[in-house]
Design an enzyme around this catalytic site. Structure first.
Site, mmCIF file in Angstrom:
data_model
loop_
_atom_site.group_PDB
_atom_site.id
_atom_site.type_symbol
_atom_site.label_atom_id
_atom_site.label_comp_id
_atom_site.label_asym_id
_atom_site.label_seq_id
_atom_site.Cartn_x
_atom_site.Cartn_y
_atom_site.Cartn_z
ATOM 1 N N GLU A 1 0.821 -1.209 0.000
ATOM 2 C CA GLU A 1 0.000 0.000 0.000
ATOM 3 C C GLU A 1 0.856 1.261 0.000
ATOM 4 O O GLU A 1 0.424 2.317 -0.460
ATOM 5 C CB GLU A 1 -0.945 -0.005 1.201
ATOM 6 C CG GLU A 1 -2.110 0.969 1.054
ATOM 7 C CD GLU A 1 -3.176 0.777 2.107
ATOM 8 O OE1 GLU A 1 -4.351 0.633 1.734
ATOM 9 O OE2 GLU A 1 -2.832 0.776 3.311
ATOM 10 N N HIS B 1 6.538 -26.688 2.785
ATOM 11 C CA HIS B 1 5.661 -27.736 2.274
ATOM 12 C C HIS B 1 4.539 -27.150 1.426
ATOM 13 O O HIS B 1 3.495 -27.790 1.245
ATOM 14 C CB HIS B 1 5.092 -28.541 3.445
ATOM 15 C CG HIS B 1 6.154 -29.116 4.333
ATOM 16 N ND1 HIS B 1 6.738 -30.349 4.105
ATOM 17 C CD2 HIS B 1 6.778 -28.607 5.425
ATOM 18 C CE1 HIS B 1 7.654 -30.580 5.040
ATOM 19 N NE2 HIS B 1 7.702 -29.539 5.845
ATOM 20 N N LYS C 1 -14.057 2.400 -2.645
ATOM 21 C CA LYS C 1 -14.938 2.891 -1.580
ATOM 22 C C LYS C 1 -16.140 3.625 -2.167
ATOM 23 O O LYS C 1 -17.278 3.445 -1.713
ATOM 24 C CB LYS C 1 -14.159 3.817 -0.647
ATOM 25 C CG LYS C 1 -13.058 3.135 0.145
ATOM 26 C CD LYS C 1 -12.322 4.143 1.013
ATOM 27 C CE LYS C 1 -11.192 3.498 1.791
ATOM 28 N NZ LYS C 1 -10.461 4.477 2.632
#
Length: 415
Positions: free
Chosen positions: A267, A293, A406
């Site tokens: 960000e 793994h 937003k």
């Protein structure tokens, strides 16, 4: 001490010397903004904020009844506290994070909590974060239904010092409200009341945490050859042509730290630069030894498009010996060793194996997973990010790319 290891990156000392003027200029430009309104560099001063530390401790001491702590927040309002609390919860207080708006887990949580022993902490720098306000509304209804007028004692707010809907609500209702300093952005707020308040209820050593962060400040301002954040910023700068930056931590207690770093890095640095070019690398979280793994296969034999950083503790705070078991002779190489010896061997082996495969990789060695060491590491990574913002010519402290989402969310809900 926090120690940088570049044994598999030959030529780095020479590169550091060669790029010294560039790094010094980046640091000069960053520090020249310190104290300017809107610079968002207040995170540099958080380790020295003793008044907030006292305020947090007084509040904790006044509320010994808390058994469940519900933090309602998202992004930087939750990632830092979650990373630190998971590592250093010594109090037995149970923590729950509403960093989402999925109804089923929230309803399940509401059915299990005892409201008389629950403290709710609503956290939002702007005070207008949709997910936080939605979660707060749900929990506010629950608190009022079960506690009547006593609900106010069970709700505390962490938000802007003066502005925003959350601050106005707290003032109207007479709620306790902690201030996130004006010049501290969400993803840089872990050492503000955003993190310190929950950590106080977790019983963490706040003095050691902030002492470690002060050490990071000291090294950030040190001469170039001693400035760890400038060195790691240069590593990322020299490898900016590689699109992926893996942040792999060898500690289960720090299992949430990679997610915190991903937000800090992505960000802050994924931006359009001052020349109008898209810049940034994509941080990928990884946890050792689990991801040996899972992701290490890709890291070893997949594209050579990564810079990997391994965070490796050098010593445990306590350890367990692996006992001999009859019938499990295939594991005899483990008998008599300790769990930490196995962890350290796996980390070192993975470090070497990644380098052997041709990946660009370095390590940050922690002395141990302690509040001091982790406070140092987190503040170090904030400095690293800030220096990279100067090197990549972006504002590391805004996030314009999230605003359209937003706006469109509000539009859909209003429609």
């Amino acid at each position: 001490m926090l120690r940088l290891d570049t044994r598999f990156l030959p030529g780095f000392p020479e590169a550091l010397s060669r790029h010294g003027p560039l790094l010094e200029e980046a640091r000069r430009r960053l520090l020249a903004k310190r104290g300017e309104p809107g610079s968002m560099l207040g995170w540099m001063d958080l380790p020295e904020d003793t008044e907030t530390l006292r305020e947090v401790r007084r509040y904790r001491e006044a509320n010994p009844w808390v058994e469940d702590f519900v933090l309602i927040g998202i992004g930087g309002s939750a990632l830092g506290p979650k990373a630190l609390e998971a590592a250093f919860n010594e109090s037995g207080v149970r923590f729950h994070y509403l960093d989402h708006v999925e109804p089923e887990p929230i309803l399940r949580l509401l059915r299990t909590l005892d409201p008389r022993k629950t403290l709710v902490n609503a956290v939002s720098k702007s005070g207008s974060t949709a997910e936080t306000l939605a979660g707060l509304a749900v929990f506010l209804k629950w608190l009022k239904a079960h506690l009547g007028e006593d609900w106010r004692r069970h709700l505390v707010v962490t938000t802007d010092p003066k502005e925003g809907p959350l601050r106005a609500f707290a003032e109207r209702e007479g709620l306790k409200a902690f201030a996130i300093p004006k010049e501290v952005g969400g993803r840089f707020s872990a050492l503000s009341p955003v993190g310190l308040l929950p950590l106080a209820f977790a019983g963490a050593d706040l003095d050691a945490l902030l002492m470690g962060a002060r050490k990071a400040n000291e090294t950030a301002l040190a001469p170039l050859e001693e400035s760890l954040p400038l060195k790691t910023a240069l590593l990322l700068h020299l490898h900016r042509h590689l699109p992926v930056h893996v942040f792999m931590v060898y500690s289960e207690r720090l299992s949430h730290l990679p997610s915190w770093f991903v937000q800090l890095h992505d960000e802050s640095l994924g931006k359009v630069d001052r020349q109008g070019q898209r810049v940034g690398t994509t941080a990928v979280p990884a946890l050792g030894p689990k991801d040996q793994h899972a992701q290490v296969q890709l890291f070893r034999e997949g594209p050579l498009d990564k810079l990997l950083a391994l965070v490796i503790p050098e010593a445990p705070l306590e350890d367990v010996e692996i006992p001999e078991v009859e019938g499990l002779e295939a594991a005899s190489y483990l008998f008599g060793k300790t769990l930490f010896q196995l962890l350290k061997a796996e980390a070192e082996a993975t470090y070497e194996a990644l380098a052997e495969a041709g990946q660009r990789v370095y390590a940050l060695f922690l002395p141990e997973v302690s509040p001091y060491a982790v406070g140092w590491l987190m503040q170090h990574l904030m400095w690293q990010t800030a220096f990279l913002g100067e090197l990549w010519e972006v504002n590391a402290f805004d996030q314009p790319g999230v605003e359209l989402g937003k706006v469109l969310t509000r539009k859909r809900l209003a429609g």
